[in-house]
Scaffold this active site. Sequence first.
Site, PDB file in Angstrom:
ATOM      1  N   PRO A  93      -3.273  -8.633  -0.037  1.00 24.41           N
ATOM      2  CA  PRO A  93      -4.398  -8.927   0.855  1.00 24.41           C
ATOM      3  C   PRO A  93      -4.125 -10.131   1.767  1.00 24.41           C
ATOM      4  CG  PRO A  93      -5.107  -8.870  -1.449  1.00 24.41           C
ATOM      5  CD  PRO A  93      -3.628  -8.729  -1.446  1.00 24.41           C
ATOM      6  N   GLU A 120      -2.971 -11.724  -9.659  1.00 28.36           N
ATOM      7  CA  GLU A 120      -3.099 -12.729  -8.603  1.00 28.36           C
ATOM      8  C   GLU A 120      -1.922 -12.698  -7.637  1.00 28.36           C
ATOM      9  OE1 GLU A 120      -6.091 -14.301  -8.294  1.00 28.36           O
ATOM     10  OE2 GLU A 120      -6.461 -12.908  -9.941  1.00 28.36           O
ATOM     11  N   ARG A 158       3.333  10.646   8.807  1.00 31.81           N
ATOM     12  CA  ARG A 158       2.822  11.578   9.808  1.00 31.81           C
ATOM     13  C   ARG A 158       3.345  11.279  11.203  1.00 31.81           C
ATOM     14  NH1 ARG A 158      -1.611  10.692  12.283  1.00 31.81           N
ATOM     15  NH2 ARG A 158      -2.576  12.720  11.938  1.00 31.81           N
ATOM     16  N   ASP A 173      -4.594  11.203  18.274  1.00 28.55           N
ATOM     17  CA  ASP A 173      -5.395  10.566  17.224  1.00 28.55           C
ATOM     18  C   ASP A 173      -6.125   9.337  17.739  1.00 28.55           C
ATOM     19  OD1 ASP A 173      -4.553  12.294  15.273  1.00 28.55           O
ATOM     20  OD2 ASP A 173      -2.906  11.018  14.613  1.00 28.55           O
TER      21      ASP A 173
HETATM   22 CL1  6GU Z   1      -1.962  -4.498   0.271  1.00 39.28          CL
HETATM   23  N1  6GU Z   1      -3.197  -5.122  -1.951  1.00 39.28           N
HETATM   24  C1  6GU Z   1      -4.290  -5.403  -2.657  1.00 39.28           C
HETATM   25  N2  6GU Z   1      -4.180  -5.664  -3.961  1.00 39.28           N
HETATM   26  N3  6GU Z   1      -5.494  -5.457  -2.132  1.00 39.28           N
HETATM   27  C2  6GU Z   1      -5.584  -5.200  -0.836  1.00 39.28           C
HETATM   28  C3  6GU Z   1      -4.489  -4.888  -0.039  1.00 39.28           C
HETATM   29  C4  6GU Z   1      -3.287  -4.863  -0.638  1.00 39.28           C
HETATM   30  N4  6GU Z   1      -4.907  -4.689   1.220  1.00 39.28           N
HETATM   31  C5  6GU Z   1      -6.204  -4.870   1.185  1.00 39.28           C
HETATM   32  N5  6GU Z   1      -6.620  -5.174  -0.027  1.00 39.28           N
END
Ligand code: 6GU
Length: 235
Positions: A93, A120, A158, A173
């Site tokens: 994230p 984590e 794709r 798209d």
């Molecule tokens: Cl790539 N990993 C995780 N654990 N949570 C996420 C993410 C990735 N992208 C958005 N949320």
Amino acid sequence: MRFDILTTFPEMFSESAPGALGLSIPSRARAAGLAEWHATNLRDFTTDKHQKTDDRPFGGGPGMVMMCQPIWDAVHAIEARDPRPATRVVLTPQGRLLDQSLVEELAAKPRLLLIAGHYEGLDERVIQKLAPLEVSIGDYVLSGGELAAMVLMDAVIRLLPGVLGHELSAAEDSFSPAGPDGRRLLDCPHYTKPREWMGEAVPDVLLSGNHAQIAKWRLDQQMARTRERRPDLLD
Ligand code: 6GU
């Protein structure tokens, strides 16, 4: 194109049980030899008898941190399995937000090594030493990087040459460059039979057979929708 996925849950990418990638376009791409993927269990690269891949964070706090050594060893072992250079990607994230232009960049690579983090995340030192691209699929938290890796793979596969049939062009798209200035717009609305359903008729222009007018209507709809729903795309 070759994908390797480094994960503690390789079953999620199983070749026998059709999961997210075992059906539809990705599986056809694989059958046609346009994409291949191989999941590797991070646990196979642990050196202790409990096959530990994570440990408690220095400084305290909740959750666990994935240890450097198994990841480091696994990445080098995986890379040696194929001569094509692998672009290293950590799914987290904290990464760069995956959008269609990043998907296009990744689709031009011969090989991607996707590292799915959990808990984590990874010890910062192994991230520094591997110098991967860090990628996030959106501003929310998943339990692990595996689903994010699958999202990335589906979006990349794709776009590979030969994957989509002529009837289904990626160029039309959402988020593909459209319009005179090549902006990335949302897709237009689509309709099929019947011509009238629950008192709602299909827009006349789509039945007109006038291809220039239809193209103009579609682009106008794309612009209007984008302005309404995603003005950030027009900035
Ligand atoms: Cl790539 N990993 C995780 N654990 N949570 C996420 C993410 C990735 N992208 C958005 N949320």
